[in-house]
Design a protein around this motif. Structure first.
Motif, mmCIF file in Angstrom:
data_model
loop_
_atom_site.group_PDB
_atom_site.id
_atom_site.type_symbol
_atom_site.label_atom_id
_atom_site.label_comp_id
_atom_site.label_asym_id
_atom_site.label_seq_id
_atom_site.Cartn_x
_atom_site.Cartn_y
_atom_site.Cartn_z
ATOM 1 N N ARG A 203 17.167 1.304 -4.340
ATOM 2 C CA ARG A 203 16.105 1.063 -5.477
ATOM 3 C C ARG A 203 15.069 0.101 -4.916
ATOM 4 N N PHE A 204 13.943 0.494 -5.075
ATOM 5 C CA PHE A 204 12.643 -0.341 -4.867
ATOM 6 C C PHE A 204 11.717 -0.703 -6.039
ATOM 7 N N ARG A 205 11.143 -1.543 -5.809
ATOM 8 C CA ARG A 205 10.038 -2.099 -6.969
ATOM 9 C C ARG A 205 8.848 -1.113 -6.511
ATOM 10 N N GLN A 206 8.437 -0.589 -7.366
ATOM 11 C CA GLN A 206 7.004 0.254 -7.034
ATOM 12 C C GLN A 206 5.947 -0.752 -6.605
ATOM 13 N N ARG A 207 5.983 -1.828 -7.051
ATOM 14 C CA ARG A 207 4.700 -2.700 -6.802
ATOM 15 C C ARG A 207 5.040 -3.191 -5.402
ATOM 16 N N ASP A 208 6.261 -3.183 -4.803
ATOM 17 C CA ASP A 208 6.588 -3.486 -3.337
ATOM 18 C C ASP A 208 6.154 -2.551 -2.492
ATOM 19 N N LEU A 209 6.177 -1.268 -2.889
ATOM 20 C CA LEU A 209 5.907 0.027 -2.069
ATOM 21 C C LEU A 209 4.414 0.142 -1.937
ATOM 22 N N TRP A 210 3.734 0.068 -3.278
ATOM 23 C CA TRP A 210 2.205 0.298 -3.580
ATOM 24 C C TRP A 210 1.476 -0.980 -4.030
ATOM 25 N N PRO A 211 1.082 -1.709 -3.252
ATOM 26 C CA PRO A 211 0.451 -3.140 -3.836
ATOM 27 C C PRO A 211 -0.509 -2.755 -5.210
ATOM 28 N N ASP A 212 -1.193 -1.977 -4.939
ATOM 29 C CA ASP A 212 -2.198 -1.498 -6.034
ATOM 30 C C ASP A 212 -1.547 -0.761 -7.254
ATOM 31 N N TYR A 213 -0.184 -0.812 -7.621
ATOM 32 C CA TYR A 213 0.475 -0.085 -8.317
ATOM 33 C C TYR A 213 0.205 -1.081 -9.812
ATOM 34 N N SER A 214 -0.280 -0.424 -10.821
ATOM 35 C CA SER A 214 -0.552 -1.081 -12.005
ATOM 36 C C SER A 214 0.440 -0.824 -13.267
ATOM 37 N N GLY A 215 1.262 -0.331 -12.872
ATOM 38 C CA GLY A 215 2.492 -0.126 -13.927
ATOM 39 C C GLY A 215 3.175 -1.337 -14.270
ATOM 40 N N PRO A 216 4.134 -1.147 -15.112
ATOM 41 C CA PRO A 216 5.108 -2.370 -15.468
ATOM 42 C C PRO A 216 5.792 -3.044 -14.108
ATOM 43 N N GLU A 217 5.898 -4.303 -14.115
ATOM 44 C CA GLU A 217 6.627 -4.896 -12.939
ATOM 45 C C GLU A 217 7.987 -4.366 -12.769
ATOM 46 N N THR A 218 8.688 -3.904 -13.911
ATOM 47 C CA THR A 218 9.961 -3.518 -13.699
ATOM 48 C C THR A 218 10.055 -2.219 -13.483
ATOM 49 N N ASP A 219 9.162 -1.265 -13.300
ATOM 50 C CA ASP A 219 9.003 0.128 -12.600
ATOM 51 C C ASP A 219 9.737 0.115 -11.323
#
Length: 93
Positions: free
Chosen positions: A62-78
């Motif tokens: 499991r990866f945090r989406q923000r760690d994979l895509w720095p510009d990810y604008s969804g919730p931090e918990t995704d």
């Protein structure tokens, strides 16, 4: 190396030629083992018609989406979960 549920792992940053089952976007990133899926023949070898004789452990990480895509604008918990074979995983740096 064997990993257990809850272990932090890092995906090797490698760009080998040919059929590779590990998505490029997760290489070099750390995640947490969510599940140990079992042992299977190496699909990277099977893709070329070889026997893939050595059984490899498959993990769901499991990866945090923000760690994979720095510009990810969804919730931090995704999160996103990716199934990765053990030869692609290493201890985090």
């Amino acid at each position: 190396m064997s990993y257990a549920v809850g272990d932090t792992v890092q995906v090797r940053y490698a760009t080998p030629p040919g059929h590779v089952r590990t998505p490029f976007y997760c290489r070099g990133h750390a995640g947490v083992v969510e599940r140990v899926c079992g042992r299977f023949h190496n699909p990277e070898e099977l893709a070329y018609g070889r026997a893939g004789e050595d059984l490899l452990t498959l993990y769901r990480v499991r990866f945090r989406q923000r760690d994979l895509w720095p510009d990810y604008s969804g919730p931090e918990t995704d999160t996103v979960e990716i199934e990765l074979y053990e030869h692609w995983l290493e201890q985090p740096r």
